[in-house]
Design an enzyme around this catalytic site. Structure first.
Site, PDB file in Angstrom:
ATOM      1  N   GLY A  46      23.021  23.141 -37.226  1.00 32.34           N
ATOM      2  CA  GLY A  46      22.105  22.843 -38.315  1.00 32.34           C
ATOM      3  C   GLY A  46      22.595  21.646 -39.104  1.00 32.34           C
ATOM      4  O   GLY A  46      23.799  21.333 -39.091  1.00 32.34           O
ATOM      5  N   GLN A  51      23.506  16.170 -46.200  1.00 31.48           N
ATOM      6  CA  GLN A  51      24.775  15.889 -45.514  1.00 31.48           C
ATOM      7  C   GLN A  51      24.845  14.476 -44.948  1.00 31.48           C
ATOM      8  O   GLN A  51      25.925  13.992 -44.639  1.00 31.48           O
ATOM      9  CB  GLN A  51      24.992  16.901 -44.381  1.00 31.48           C
ATOM     10  CG  GLN A  51      25.246  18.312 -44.870  1.00 31.48           C
ATOM     11  CD  GLN A  51      25.312  19.285 -43.715  1.00 31.48           C
ATOM     12  OE1 GLN A  51      24.294  19.733 -43.229  1.00 31.48           O
ATOM     13  NE2 GLN A  51      26.512  19.590 -43.261  1.00 31.48           N
ATOM     14  N   CYS A  91      31.039  24.516 -41.295  1.00 24.99           N
ATOM     15  CA  CYS A  91      30.093  23.518 -41.804  1.00 24.99           C
ATOM     16  C   CYS A  91      30.545  22.140 -41.358  1.00 24.99           C
ATOM     17  O   CYS A  91      31.734  21.814 -41.435  1.00 24.99           O
ATOM     18  CB  CYS A  91      30.053  23.590 -43.327  1.00 24.99           C
ATOM     19  SG  CYS A  91      28.992  22.359 -44.085  1.00 24.99           S
ATOM     20  N   LEU A  92      29.605  21.319 -40.905  1.00 26.84           N
ATOM     21  CA  LEU A  92      29.949  19.963 -40.474  1.00 26.84           C
ATOM     22  C   LEU A  92      30.539  19.145 -41.626  1.00 26.84           C
ATOM     23  O   LEU A  92      31.270  18.192 -41.396  1.00 26.84           O
ATOM     24  CB  LEU A  92      28.712  19.245 -39.916  1.00 26.84           C
ATOM     25  CG  LEU A  92      28.158  19.805 -38.599  1.00 26.84           C
ATOM     26  CD1 LEU A  92      26.867  19.107 -38.232  1.00 26.84           C
ATOM     27  CD2 LEU A  92      29.179  19.672 -37.486  1.00 26.84           C
ATOM     28  N   HIS A 133      22.004  28.624 -45.060  1.00 25.79           N
ATOM     29  CA  HIS A 133      23.128  27.687 -45.238  1.00 25.79           C
ATOM     30  C   HIS A 133      22.594  26.267 -45.469  1.00 25.79           C
ATOM     31  O   HIS A 133      23.037  25.570 -46.389  1.00 25.79           O
ATOM     32  CB  HIS A 133      24.021  27.751 -43.983  1.00 25.79           C
ATOM     33  CG  HIS A 133      25.171  26.797 -43.952  1.00 25.79           C
ATOM     34  ND1 HIS A 133      26.483  27.218 -43.884  1.00 25.79           N
ATOM     35  CD2 HIS A 133      25.217  25.438 -43.967  1.00 25.79           C
ATOM     36  CE1 HIS A 133      27.283  26.157 -43.863  1.00 25.79           C
ATOM     37  NE2 HIS A 133      26.533  25.061 -43.903  1.00 25.79           N
ATOM     38  N   HIS A 137      22.495  23.545 -48.923  1.00 23.52           N
ATOM     39  CA  HIS A 137      22.873  22.120 -48.986  1.00 23.52           C
ATOM     40  C   HIS A 137      21.871  21.327 -49.825  1.00 23.52           C
ATOM     41  O   HIS A 137      22.238  20.436 -50.585  1.00 23.52           O
ATOM     42  CB  HIS A 137      22.923  21.503 -47.587  1.00 23.52           C
ATOM     43  CG  HIS A 137      24.208  21.736 -46.843  1.00 23.52           C
ATOM     44  ND1 HIS A 137      25.428  21.312 -47.322  1.00 23.52           N
ATOM     45  CD2 HIS A 137      24.466  22.314 -45.649  1.00 23.52           C
ATOM     46  CE1 HIS A 137      26.374  21.639 -46.442  1.00 23.52           C
ATOM     47  NE2 HIS A 137      25.826  22.255 -45.422  1.00 23.52           N
TER      48      HIS A 137
HETATM   49 ZN    ZN Z   1      26.818  22.977 -43.734  1.00 20.26          ZN
END
Ligand code: ZN
Length: 182
Positions: A46, A51, A91-92, A133, A137
């Site tokens: 995701g 992000q 999480c990235l 999630h 963000h």
């Molecule tokens: Zn994330």
């Protein structure tokens, strides 16, 4: 299509609250395509526009085994939530950190698709976790915000130290972790 750089904790831009998308146009469709490519390449399941430093309410996800069922949700809203699930998340934007977070087990989400049409999705388990999630963000919230203050401080120190000494080239080990990176 293009790969977009992903912001990493504790970058303050991850705290910006995203604005609703007013018109679903080619620019938004290009952003969604670039975000999907970035998510698949990372790899993650995701990605929220926040992000990649675009503060619009748009998320992409694909929790399928074959990595061939992409979802793009524009202006997503949770209209119903039920049950509880506690699962490990990564999480990235917080590489190398995994922890358990409580989420609703089943949700109903309304959003627009990439043609601007309203859609409604019933999601459960991993897909529900992933959507919650990503929607966090968009509100400037990270999964580490659910952890204890002590854990979060340790994480912040680790992230700042890494930024000072390593730089992005010498990223932490690519060891696979079983938890989903969202
Ligand atoms: Zn994330």
């Amino acid at each position: 299509m293009a790969l977009l750089p992903i912001l990493e904790y504790p970058d303050p831009r991850l705290r910006i609250r995203a604005e609703p998308v007013t018109v679903v146009d080619d620019g938004i469709r290009r952003l969604a395509a670039d975000m999907l490519e970035t998510m698949y390449s990372a790899p993650g399941i995701g990605l929220a526009a926040t992000q990649v430093d675009v503060h619009k309410r748009l998320i992409v996800l694909d929790v399928s085994e074959g990595r061939d069922q992409p979802h793009c949700l524009i202006n997503p809203e949770i209209v119903a939530a039920e049950g509880k699930i506690n699962s490990e998340e990564g999480c990235l934007s917080v590489p190398g950190t995994y922890d358990f977070v409580d989420r609703a087990k089943q949700i109903t989400v309304r959003a627009l698709d990439t043609s601007g049409s309203p859609i409604e999705i019933q999601a459960a388990d991993l897909l529900a976790v992933c959507i919650q999630h990503e929607m966090d963000h968009l509100d400037g919230k990270l999964f580490v915000d659910y952890l204890s203050e002590m854990k979060r401080q340790r994480l912040r120190k680790k992230a700042l130290k890494k930024a000072r000494h390593d730089g992005p080239e010498k990223a932490s080990s690519p060891r696979r972790h079983p938890a989903p990176v969202i």
